[in-house]
Design a protein around this motif. Structure first.
Motif, PDB file in Angstrom:
ATOM      1  N   GLY A 180    -107.222 -70.693  53.388  1.00 11.92           N
ATOM      2  CA  GLY A 180    -107.067 -69.352  52.820  1.00 11.92           C
ATOM      3  C   GLY A 180    -107.517 -69.294  51.377  1.00 11.92           C
ATOM      4  O   GLY A 180    -108.140 -68.325  50.942  1.00 11.92           O
ATOM      5  N   TYR A 181    -107.211 -70.335  50.620  1.00 11.17           N
ATOM      6  CA  TYR A 181    -107.653 -70.416  49.224  1.00 11.17           C
ATOM      7  C   TYR A 181    -109.177 -70.466  49.140  1.00 11.17           C
ATOM      8  O   TYR A 181    -109.782 -69.732  48.361  1.00 11.17           O
ATOM      9  N   SER A 194    -110.707 -66.987  50.175  1.00  8.68           N
ATOM     10  CA  SER A 194    -110.561 -65.850  49.275  1.00  8.68           C
ATOM     11  C   SER A 194    -110.944 -66.152  47.839  1.00  8.68           C
ATOM     12  O   SER A 194    -111.652 -65.377  47.211  1.00  8.68           O
ATOM     13  N   LEU A 210    -111.490 -62.580  58.088  1.00 11.40           N
ATOM     14  CA  LEU A 210    -110.334 -63.465  58.147  1.00 11.40           C
ATOM     15  C   LEU A 210    -109.536 -63.237  59.428  1.00 11.40           C
ATOM     16  O   LEU A 210    -109.168 -64.190  60.118  1.00 11.40           O
ATOM     17  N   LEU A 254    -102.683 -69.390  56.433  1.00 10.20           N
ATOM     18  CA  LEU A 254    -104.067 -68.986  56.186  1.00 10.20           C
ATOM     19  C   LEU A 254    -104.127 -67.515  55.810  1.00 10.20           C
ATOM     20  O   LEU A 254    -104.738 -67.143  54.809  1.00 10.20           O
ATOM     21  N   ILE A 255    -103.453 -66.692  56.563  1.00  8.85           N
ATOM     22  CA  ILE A 255    -103.467 -65.250  56.293  1.00  8.85           C
ATOM     23  C   ILE A 255    -102.784 -64.934  54.963  1.00  8.85           C
ATOM     24  O   ILE A 255    -103.326 -64.211  54.126  1.00  8.85           O
ATOM     25  N   SER A 283    -102.039 -66.839  52.313  1.00 10.96           N
ATOM     26  CA  SER A 283    -102.685 -67.339  51.103  1.00 10.96           C
ATOM     27  C   SER A 283    -103.996 -66.618  50.828  1.00 10.96           C
ATOM     28  O   SER A 283    -104.321 -66.345  49.679  1.00 10.96           O
ATOM     29  N   ALA A 284    -104.739 -66.276  51.866  1.00 12.82           N
ATOM     30  CA  ALA A 284    -105.986 -65.537  51.642  1.00 12.82           C
ATOM     31  C   ALA A 284    -105.711 -64.155  51.078  1.00 12.82           C
ATOM     32  O   ALA A 284    -106.402 -63.708  50.150  1.00 12.82           O
ATOM     33  N   SER A 323    -106.773 -63.084  47.350  1.00 13.66           N
ATOM     34  CA  SER A 323    -107.670 -61.938  47.312  1.00 13.66           C
ATOM     35  C   SER A 323    -107.111 -60.853  46.402  1.00 13.66           C
ATOM     36  O   SER A 323    -107.841 -60.260  45.613  1.00 13.66           O
TER      37      SER A 323
END
Length: 122
Positions: free
Chosen positions: A52-53, A56, A77, A108-109, A111-112, A116
């Motif tokens: 995720g990092y 984004s 994503l 993942l979701i 952190s992205a 973002s």
């Protein structure tokens, strides 16, 4: 969180998200605690946070000047997450627990989306 650097936010999410999600998983799915399951859950959750990092902070922040990049990025994503879930659930990979886990999807979701949102304010 907007006062922290991207690296500090990454470390904060790595140390907070996986234990919180594992605790929630233990309470709501009523699983038994085992050390190997805990280790692999943490491993997959950290992989989810790092992905995720990278998605984004590294990819989306380069193109944040382009109009609609956030909408397209979040759509990509969600598409990536759906593909991961479909592959895990429709193939025999699901049976390889704890080596393959869907524990990476939620971090993942989160952190992205976090990176973002922070990248857009900078």
């Amino acid at each position: 969180m907007k006062d922290l650097s991207n690296k500090n936010q990454l470390w904060l999410l790595i140390f907070t998200l996986p234990p919180v999600f594992y605790t929630m998983d233990l309470f709501f799915d009523k699983k038994e605690f085992t050390l190997t399951e805990f280790f692999f859950y943490m491993l997959w959750s950290v992989i989810g946070v790092v992905l995720g990092y990278l998605f984004s902070a590294k990819f989306l922040s380069k193109y944040q000047d382009i109009r609609w990049v956030k909408v397209i990025g979040l759509f990509l994503l969600m598409l990536l997450v759906l593909i991961i879930l479909v592959v895990l659930h429709l193939t025999a990979l699901r049976e390889l627990q704890p080596f393959v886990s869907d524990a990476l999807v939620l971090p993942l979701i989160v952190s992205a989306i976090t990176f973002s949102a922070v990248a857009s304010k900078q």
